[in-house]
Scaffold this motif. Structure first.
Motif, PDB file in Angstrom:
ATOM      1  N   LEU A 100       0.828  -1.208   0.000  1.00 24.48           N
ATOM      2  CA  LEU A 100       0.000   0.000   0.000  1.00 24.48           C
ATOM      3  C   LEU A 100       0.856   1.249   0.000  1.00 24.48           C
ATOM      4  O   LEU A 100       1.739   1.414   0.836  1.00 24.48           O
ATOM      5  CB  LEU A 100      -0.890   0.016   1.253  1.00 24.48           C
ATOM      6  CG  LEU A 100      -1.846   1.202   1.287  1.00 24.48           C
ATOM      7  CD1 LEU A 100      -3.048   0.953   0.387  1.00 24.48           C
ATOM      8  CD2 LEU A 100      -2.300   1.498   2.707  1.00 24.48           C
ATOM      9  N   LYS A 101       0.571   2.126  -0.961  1.00 22.73           N
ATOM     10  CA  LYS A 101       1.158   3.464  -0.888  1.00 22.73           C
ATOM     11  C   LYS A 101       0.195   4.302  -0.049  1.00 22.73           C
ATOM     12  O   LYS A 101      -0.939   4.578  -0.470  1.00 22.73           O
ATOM     13  CB  LYS A 101       1.320   4.073  -2.289  1.00 22.73           C
ATOM     14  CG  LYS A 101       1.702   5.538  -2.198  1.00 22.73           C
ATOM     15  CD  LYS A 101       1.886   6.210  -3.519  1.00 22.73           C
ATOM     16  CE  LYS A 101       1.667   7.699  -3.300  1.00 22.73           C
ATOM     17  NZ  LYS A 101       2.194   8.553  -4.307  1.00 22.73           N
ATOM     18  N   LEU A 102       0.649   4.681   1.142  1.00 23.00           N
ATOM     19  CA  LEU A 102      -0.242   5.385   2.067  1.00 23.00           C
ATOM     20  C   LEU A 102      -0.133   6.892   1.892  1.00 23.00           C
ATOM     21  O   LEU A 102       0.937   7.479   2.057  1.00 23.00           O
ATOM     22  CB  LEU A 102       0.118   5.000   3.509  1.00 23.00           C
ATOM     23  CG  LEU A 102      -0.717   5.702   4.590  1.00 23.00           C
ATOM     24  CD1 LEU A 102      -2.196   5.373   4.456  1.00 23.00           C
ATOM     25  CD2 LEU A 102      -0.201   5.318   5.982  1.00 23.00           C
ATOM     26  N   ILE A 145       2.832  17.165  -5.272  1.00 26.47           N
ATOM     27  CA  ILE A 145       2.332  16.347  -6.388  1.00 26.47           C
ATOM     28  C   ILE A 145       1.915  17.228  -7.564  1.00 26.47           C
ATOM     29  O   ILE A 145       1.210  18.229  -7.386  1.00 26.47           O
ATOM     30  CB  ILE A 145       1.103  15.513  -5.925  1.00 26.47           C
ATOM     31  CG1 ILE A 145       1.509  14.539  -4.827  1.00 26.47           C
ATOM     32  CG2 ILE A 145       0.469  14.772  -7.098  1.00 26.47           C
ATOM     33  CD1 ILE A 145       0.325  13.855  -4.130  1.00 26.47           C
ATOM     34  N   GLY A 146       2.339  16.854  -8.742  1.00 28.11           N
ATOM     35  CA  GLY A 146       1.886  17.525  -9.956  1.00 28.11           C
ATOM     36  C   GLY A 146       2.576  18.837 -10.256  1.00 28.11           C
ATOM     37  O   GLY A 146       2.238  19.495 -11.243  1.00 28.11           O
ATOM     38  N   THR A 147       3.550  19.250  -9.428  1.00 35.19           N
ATOM     39  CA  THR A 147       4.192  20.548  -9.677  1.00 35.19           C
ATOM     40  C   THR A 147       5.400  20.449 -10.603  1.00 35.19           C
ATOM     41  O   THR A 147       5.797  21.447 -11.208  1.00 35.19           O
ATOM     42  CB  THR A 147       4.669  21.209  -8.362  1.00 35.19           C
ATOM     43  OG1 THR A 147       5.644  20.341  -7.735  1.00 35.19           O
ATOM     44  CG2 THR A 147       3.521  21.465  -7.411  1.00 35.19           C
ATOM     45  N   ILE A 150      12.024   8.649  -3.777  1.00 33.42           N
ATOM     46  CA  ILE A 150      11.501  10.012  -3.933  1.00 33.42           C
ATOM     47  C   ILE A 150      10.177   9.924  -4.690  1.00 33.42           C
ATOM     48  O   ILE A 150      10.110   9.386  -5.805  1.00 33.42           O
ATOM     49  CB  ILE A 150      12.489  10.906  -4.723  1.00 33.42           C
ATOM     50  CG1 ILE A 150      13.793  11.087  -3.951  1.00 33.42           C
ATOM     51  CG2 ILE A 150      11.843  12.261  -5.045  1.00 33.42           C
ATOM     52  CD1 ILE A 150      13.699  11.950  -2.714  1.00 33.42           C
ATOM     53  N   ASP A 151       9.143  10.433  -4.063  1.00 34.76           N
ATOM     54  CA  ASP A 151       7.791  10.325  -4.629  1.00 34.76           C
ATOM     55  C   ASP A 151       7.199  11.719  -4.833  1.00 34.76           C
ATOM     56  O   ASP A 151       7.092  12.497  -3.883  1.00 34.76           O
ATOM     57  CB  ASP A 151       6.911   9.527  -3.653  1.00 34.76           C
ATOM     58  CG  ASP A 151       5.471   9.419  -4.118  1.00 34.76           C
ATOM     59  OD1 ASP A 151       5.161   9.831  -5.252  1.00 34.76           O
ATOM     60  OD2 ASP A 151       4.654   8.903  -3.326  1.00 34.76           O
ATOM     61  N   ALA A 152       6.813  11.993  -6.056  1.00 37.07           N
ATOM     62  CA  ALA A 152       6.052  13.198  -6.395  1.00 37.07           C
ATOM     63  C   ALA A 152       6.911  14.428  -6.684  1.00 37.07           C
ATOM     64  O   ALA A 152       7.980  14.610  -6.111  1.00 37.07           O
ATOM     65  CB  ALA A 152       5.036  13.559  -5.317  1.00 37.07           C
ATOM     66  N   GLY A 153       6.389  15.227  -7.607  1.00 38.78           N
ATOM     67  CA  GLY A 153       7.004  16.511  -7.926  1.00 38.78           C
ATOM     68  C   GLY A 153       8.153  16.445  -8.909  1.00 38.78           C
ATOM     69  O   GLY A 153       8.750  17.463  -9.229  1.00 38.78           O
ATOM     70  N   ILE A 154       8.459  15.242  -9.399  1.00 38.27           N
ATOM     71  CA  ILE A 154       9.550  15.120 -10.374  1.00 38.27           C
ATOM     72  C   ILE A 154       9.001  15.529 -11.742  1.00 38.27           C
ATOM     73  O   ILE A 154       8.027  14.950 -12.229  1.00 38.27           O
ATOM     74  CB  ILE A 154      10.059  13.659 -10.446  1.00 38.27           C
ATOM     75  CG1 ILE A 154      10.559  13.186  -9.088  1.00 38.27           C
ATOM     76  CG2 ILE A 154      11.104  13.497 -11.549  1.00 38.27           C
ATOM     77  CD1 ILE A 154      11.972  13.490  -8.768  1.00 38.27           C
ATOM     78  N   LEU A 170       6.860   8.476 -10.005  1.00 33.24           N
ATOM     79  CA  LEU A 170       6.279   9.660 -10.636  1.00 33.24           C
ATOM     80  C   LEU A 170       5.124   9.289 -11.559  1.00 33.24           C
ATOM     81  O   LEU A 170       4.980   8.130 -11.943  1.00 33.24           O
ATOM     82  CB  LEU A 170       7.348  10.419 -11.421  1.00 33.24           C
ATOM     83  CG  LEU A 170       8.092   9.650 -12.503  1.00 33.24           C
ATOM     84  CD1 LEU A 170       7.729  10.168 -13.873  1.00 33.24           C
ATOM     85  CD2 LEU A 170       9.586   9.781 -12.268  1.00 33.24           C
ATOM     86  N   ASN A 171       4.348  10.280 -11.875  1.00 35.85           N
ATOM     87  CA  ASN A 171       3.166  10.062 -12.704  1.00 35.85           C
ATOM     88  C   ASN A 171       2.973  11.191 -13.725  1.00 35.85           C
ATOM     89  O   ASN A 171       3.048  11.003 -14.938  1.00 35.85           O
ATOM     90  CB  ASN A 171       1.937   9.938 -11.806  1.00 35.85           C
ATOM     91  CG  ASN A 171       0.686   9.477 -12.527  1.00 35.85           C
ATOM     92  OD1 ASN A 171      -0.250   9.031 -11.887  1.00 35.85           O
ATOM     93  ND2 ASN A 171       0.618   9.546 -13.841  1.00 35.85           N
ATOM     94  N   THR A 172       2.751  12.417 -13.194  1.00 37.35           N
ATOM     95  CA  THR A 172       2.340  13.512 -14.062  1.00 37.35           C
ATOM     96  C   THR A 172       3.325  13.780 -15.199  1.00 37.35           C
ATOM     97  O   THR A 172       2.905  13.999 -16.346  1.00 37.35           O
ATOM     98  CB  THR A 172       2.178  14.802 -13.223  1.00 37.35           C
ATOM     99  OG1 THR A 172       1.353  14.513 -12.098  1.00 37.35           O
ATOM    100  CG2 THR A 172       1.523  15.907 -14.034  1.00 37.35           C
ATOM    101  N   ALA A 173       4.619  13.766 -14.892  1.00 34.85           N
ATOM    102  CA  ALA A 173       5.611  14.144 -15.917  1.00 34.85           C
ATOM    103  C   ALA A 173       5.564  13.217 -17.128  1.00 34.85           C
ATOM    104  O   ALA A 173       5.853  13.638 -18.252  1.00 34.85           O
ATOM    105  CB  ALA A 173       7.011  14.145 -15.312  1.00 34.85           C
TER     106      ALA A 173
HETATM  107  C1  LIG Z   1       0.177   8.639  -8.733  1.00 29.06           C
HETATM  108  C2  LIG Z   1       0.637   9.041  -7.429  1.00 29.06           C
HETATM  109  O1  LIG Z   1       0.765   8.264  -6.540  1.00 29.06           O
HETATM  110  C3  LIG Z   1       0.959  10.447  -7.220  1.00 29.06           C
HETATM  111  O2  LIG Z   1       0.254  10.872  -6.113  1.00 29.06           O
HETATM  112  C4  LIG Z   1       2.426  10.511  -7.037  1.00 29.06           C
HETATM  113  O3  LIG Z   1       2.745  11.063  -5.842  1.00 29.06           O
HETATM  114  C5  LIG Z   1       3.137  11.097  -8.194  1.00 29.06           C
HETATM  115  O4  LIG Z   1       3.259  12.469  -8.182  1.00 29.06           O
HETATM  116  P1  LIG Z   1       3.575  13.271  -9.538  1.00 29.06           P
HETATM  117  O5  LIG Z   1       2.335  13.186 -10.336  1.00 29.06           O
HETATM  118  O6  LIG Z   1       3.937  14.659  -9.114  1.00 29.06           O
HETATM  119  O7  LIG Z   1       4.709  12.564 -10.218  1.00 29.06           O
END
Ligand SMILES: CC(=O)[C@@H](O)[C@H](O)COP(=O)(O)O
Length: 268
Positions: free
Chosen positions: A98-100, A159-161, A185-189, A208-211
């Protein structure tokens, strides 16, 4: 030489974890995940409800991916909500990973440190393998380890920046003080160079996701991140040079004028 990532006793070749949301289509999501070579993908039951999804291909692709699924509690703002969603995700995705996420502020989606520790404790007692999305605060990270988390996921930026590694002092401190803990490292990349930098600093992986999902060409970007993560890890393993203030010639000269050197070379 094998250089595996070990999380909760499971080993992985890839050090890139990706999200599955925000893609233009399920097919592009699938192709991007493949191009990233990720072996762990995160997904949210709350945001991507299988029952409501018009296009079931998304869930087919997830099932067929062969990846370790990492359900997340994105959007949860209280321990109760996060625990409920975790239990549902465990049942539906048949995994105790689980990613909490317990979000404490809507503006920057900053994790609530108090709610996070409380929820992590409860879920670990229920048998979950918790990977908490947390801030880069050393004391918070220690509390999460104390309640049984074996992996931590400090943020790079909100997240998402796409702002990359915002607080390098804090991140470097985490890496140094928690040297035997897997840190992702999670998020913001926002760019492959930022992911490479995280790996160069000694972080074990990035999520990461958004990038990728929001790139003009997500598949090409997924491959760019794959290469960057591999490159950053190779550089870390190779041992980066120390930064220095003063210049140092990279072509050392002997202690004689250049014409004497030339003469001695010609005479040899
Ligand atoms: C998909 C997910 O778990 C996001 O909450 C994650 O933290 C990725 O963040 P970014 O979208 O900024 O890459």
């Amino acid at each position: 030489m094998s250089d595996l990532l070990t999380l909760y006793g499971k080993t992985f070749n890839s050090r890139l974890l990706v999200g599955t949301a925000l893609y233009p289509s399920p097919a592009i999501m699938r192709e991007s995940v493949q191009a990233s070579a990720s072996e762990i993908i995160t997904l949210s039951l709350r945001r991507q409800n299988p029952a409501q999804q018009q296009d079931n291909r998304f869930w087919d692709y997830i099932r067929e991916s062969g990846c370790q699924l990492l359900p997340n509690t994105a959007g949860c703002k209280s321990p109760r909500e996060a625990v409920e969603l975790a239990k549902m995700s465990q049942e539906i995705f048949q995994t105790d990973w689980l990613k909490l996420e317990v979000i404490g502020d809507d503006y920057n989606l900053q994790p609530d440190p108090f709610g996070l520790v409380e929820t992590a404790r409860e879920l670990i007692q229920l048998g979950f393998k918790v990977l908490p999305y947390c801030t880069d605060d050393l004391v918070l990270c220690r509390k999460l380890l104390d309640v049984g988390c074996e992996v931590l996921m400090p943020w790079g930026a909100p997240i998402g920046t796409g702002q990359g590694l915002l607080n390098k002092y804090n991140l470097q401190t985490l890496r140094e003080r928690l040297s035997d803990v897997p840190l992702i490292i999670d998020a913001g990349i926002g760019a492959p160079s930022q992911a490479a930098e995280a790996l160069e600093m000694g972080f074990d992986a990035v999520l990461l996701n958004t990038a990728i999902a929001k790139a003009q060409d997500p598949v090409l970007m997924a491959n760019a991140f794959k290469l960057a993560v591999e490159s950053g890890r190779a550089a870390f393993n190779a041992g980066l040079m120390l930064r220095r203030q003063t210049a140092s010639p990279s072509t050392p000269t002997l202690d004689m004028p250049f014409w004497q050197q030339a003469e001695s070379i010609l005479q040899d």
